[in-house]
Design an enzyme around this catalytic site. Structure first.
Site, PDB file in Angstrom:
ATOM      1  N   TRP A 101       0.829  -1.203   0.000  1.00  0.00           N
ATOM      2  CA  TRP A 101       0.000   0.000   0.000  1.00  0.00           C
ATOM      3  C   TRP A 101       0.864   1.254   0.000  1.00  0.00           C
ATOM      4  CZ3 TRP A 101      -4.183  -1.270  -2.029  1.00  0.00           C
ATOM      5  CH2 TRP A 101      -4.815  -2.474  -1.711  1.00  0.00           C
ATOM      6  N   ASP A 171      -1.936   6.444   6.456  1.00  0.00           N
ATOM      7  CA  ASP A 171      -2.951   5.510   5.964  1.00  0.00           C
ATOM      8  C   ASP A 171      -3.199   4.492   7.083  1.00  0.00           C
ATOM      9  OD1 ASP A 171      -4.460   3.539   4.776  1.00  0.00           O
ATOM     10  OD2 ASP A 171      -3.052   3.106   3.144  1.00  0.00           O
ATOM     11  N   LYS A 195     -12.376  -2.422   6.535  1.00  0.00           N
ATOM     12  CA  LYS A 195     -11.638  -3.315   7.418  1.00  0.00           C
ATOM     13  C   LYS A 195     -12.180  -3.251   8.849  1.00  0.00           C
ATOM     14  CE  LYS A 195      -8.491  -3.471   3.909  1.00  0.00           C
ATOM     15  NZ  LYS A 195      -7.733  -2.597   3.035  1.00  0.00           N
TER      16      LYS A 195
HETATM   17  C1  LIG Z   1      -7.122  -2.145   1.922  1.00  0.00           C
HETATM   18  C2  LIG Z   1      -6.112  -1.085   2.018  1.00  0.00           C
HETATM   19  C3  LIG Z   1      -6.016  -0.059   1.060  1.00  0.00           C
HETATM   20  C4  LIG Z   1      -6.863  -0.022  -0.184  1.00  0.00           C
HETATM   21  O1  LIG Z   1      -8.172   0.214   0.077  1.00  0.00           O
HETATM   22  P1  LIG Z   1      -9.238   0.435  -1.117  1.00  0.00           P
HETATM   23  O2  LIG Z   1     -10.416   0.899  -0.359  1.00  0.00           O
HETATM   24  O3  LIG Z   1      -9.418  -0.888  -1.783  1.00  0.00           O
HETATM   25  O4  LIG Z   1      -8.690   1.442  -2.041  1.00  0.00           O
HETATM   26  C5  LIG Z   1      -5.067   0.927   1.262  1.00  0.00           C
HETATM   27  N1  LIG Z   1      -4.264   0.917   2.329  1.00  0.00           N
HETATM   28  C6  LIG Z   1      -4.304  -0.059   3.255  1.00  0.00           C
HETATM   29  C7  LIG Z   1      -3.376  -0.026   4.428  1.00  0.00           C
HETATM   30  C8  LIG Z   1      -5.235  -1.090   3.126  1.00  0.00           C
HETATM   31  O5  LIG Z   1      -5.292  -2.063   4.052  1.00  0.00           O
END
Ligand SMILES: *Cc1c(COP(=O)(O)O)cnc(C)c1O
Length: 360
Positions: A101, A171, A195
């Site tokens: 990511w 993030d 998540k």
């Molecule tokens: C799942 C995830 C993403 C991507 O998320 P999307 O909603 O599919 O764009 C980005 N960063 C992290 C840390 C993730 O776990």
């Protein structure tokens, strides 16, 4: 019958939040329609929207310097929007790359301006996060970007690094709300909901108001976070159903004791699981360095890929799903977000004990 869900994202949601949605689906609070069918400009929806924002404020203890924004496009869209907003010409942005990511975030930013890798593993193996003194911060950077938890590799910062006076953007998609955090340390936090908070299609941003206001204004208005701030995340139609579900989950978190309670439950789950991996380590191998082990995503290998396939398929027969590692990493991954109970983890640990005896 409900399965024991270890999916990495979209992930399992807490049952009471879903039951509430089911009960309210056709007739929300005697309005004769679903919340999905309400106008986003109406008082009924706005109350839900504002409650979700207020609950985030309460759970996280968000200071008055910061604000909550709901945006769309997943966390991945923010990889592009963040540099669009906050990386002006002549400046560079720092990225700490601890997984896929982080790699995606920096590669999107490269389209828009100067970037610098403040840290990435020298051998390309994502089995740990850096120690503070390994990170090469640029004191003049426009911002510094980190990923708090690496969903695919199962590593996590237990203390996030500190870029000093440079605005810190994080993030937190896969570990947002797993425990209390000090929001004031961050200029900008973002998390895809699927998540730990709700369904996909909602991104929660918690950011410093002054930082948000200092964005670039030579980009379309819809891409400016400030536009959404000024309109209480109602500039255009938000994902009303998604935000409603987030609200249900947040209400439940509050009822269950807030983020302190989430933290102790999640720590208990992680110690049960890592305890089993360490005890059975002739059979299971946990590749992540101990100090970087994620509480949210626990990864491990078995002696062969054949046994890993067998593990996944026998677990499924035992009603446990979502255990296959990410396609880029292989192995087994257990995603143990807030909605996963201690009992779910105990069931998995018993399964792992029996499986290792039968196949070891
Ligand atoms: C799942 C995830 C993403 C991507 O998320 P999307 O909603 O599919 O764009 C980005 N960063 C992290 C840390 C993730 O776990």
């Amino acid at each position: 019958m409900r399965v024991i869900n270890f999916n990495a994202g979209p992930a399992g949601l807490p049952l009471p939040a879903l039951e509430q949605a089911r009960d309210e689906l056709l007739d929300f609070q005697k309005t004769g329609m679903s919340i999905m069918e309400h106008s986003h400009r109406g008082a009924t929806y706005e109350a839900v929207h504002d409650e979700a924002i207020a609950l985030l404020g309460e759970l996280l203890g968000i200071p008055s310097t910061h604000t909550v924004v709901f945006v769309q496009g997943g966390a991945s869209l923010q990889f592009g929007l963040i540099p669009m907003n906050f990386l002006p010409k002549g400046k560079s942005a720092d990225y700490v790359v601890t997984g896929v990511w982080g790699e995606k975030a920096i590669s999107e930013a490269k389209y828009l301006g100067e970037v610098s890798t403040a840290w990435a593993p020298a051998d390309g193996k994502f089995v740990r996060v850096p120690k503070p003194d390994e990170i090469k911060w640029d004191p003049n950077a426009a911002y510094a970007h980190t990923t708090s938890n690496n969903t695919i590799y199962g590593t996590q910062f237990h203390t996030l690094p500190d870029p000093g006076a440079v605005p810190h953007i994080c993030d937190m998609s896969s570990d947002f709300l797993w425990r209390p955090i000090d929001v004031s340390r961050f200029a900008f936090i973002y998390a895809g909901a699927q998540k730990n908070i709700g369904p996909s299609g909602v991104v929660v941003v918690v950011a410093n108001k002054e930082f948000l206001a200092k964005r670039r204004t030579d980009i379309p208005k819809i891409f400016q976070y400030q536009t959404h701030v000024e309109n209480n995340s109602l500039y255009n139609t938000p994902n009303t159903w998604g935000i409603y579900l987030c609200r249900n989950v947040l209400q439940l978190m509050k009822k269950q004791g807030g983020l302190k309670a989430m933290e102790s439950k999640n720590q208990e789950k992680a110690s049960l699981l890592y305890g089993a991996l360490d005890r059975l380590n002739g059979f299971y191998k946990a590749p992540v360095e101990k100090a970087s082990r994620s509480v949210m995503n626990i990864v491990f290998r078995l002696p062969s890929e054949g046994l890993e396939d067998k593990f996944v398929s026998e677990a499924k027969k035992a009603n446990m799903i979502g255990l296959k590692g990410h396609r880029s990493a292989g192995g087994i991954r257990v995603s143990a977000y807030n909605a996963v109970s201690v009992e779910d983890i105990k069931a998995l640990v018993s399964f792992m004990e029996v499986f290792s005896k039968a196949n070891g």
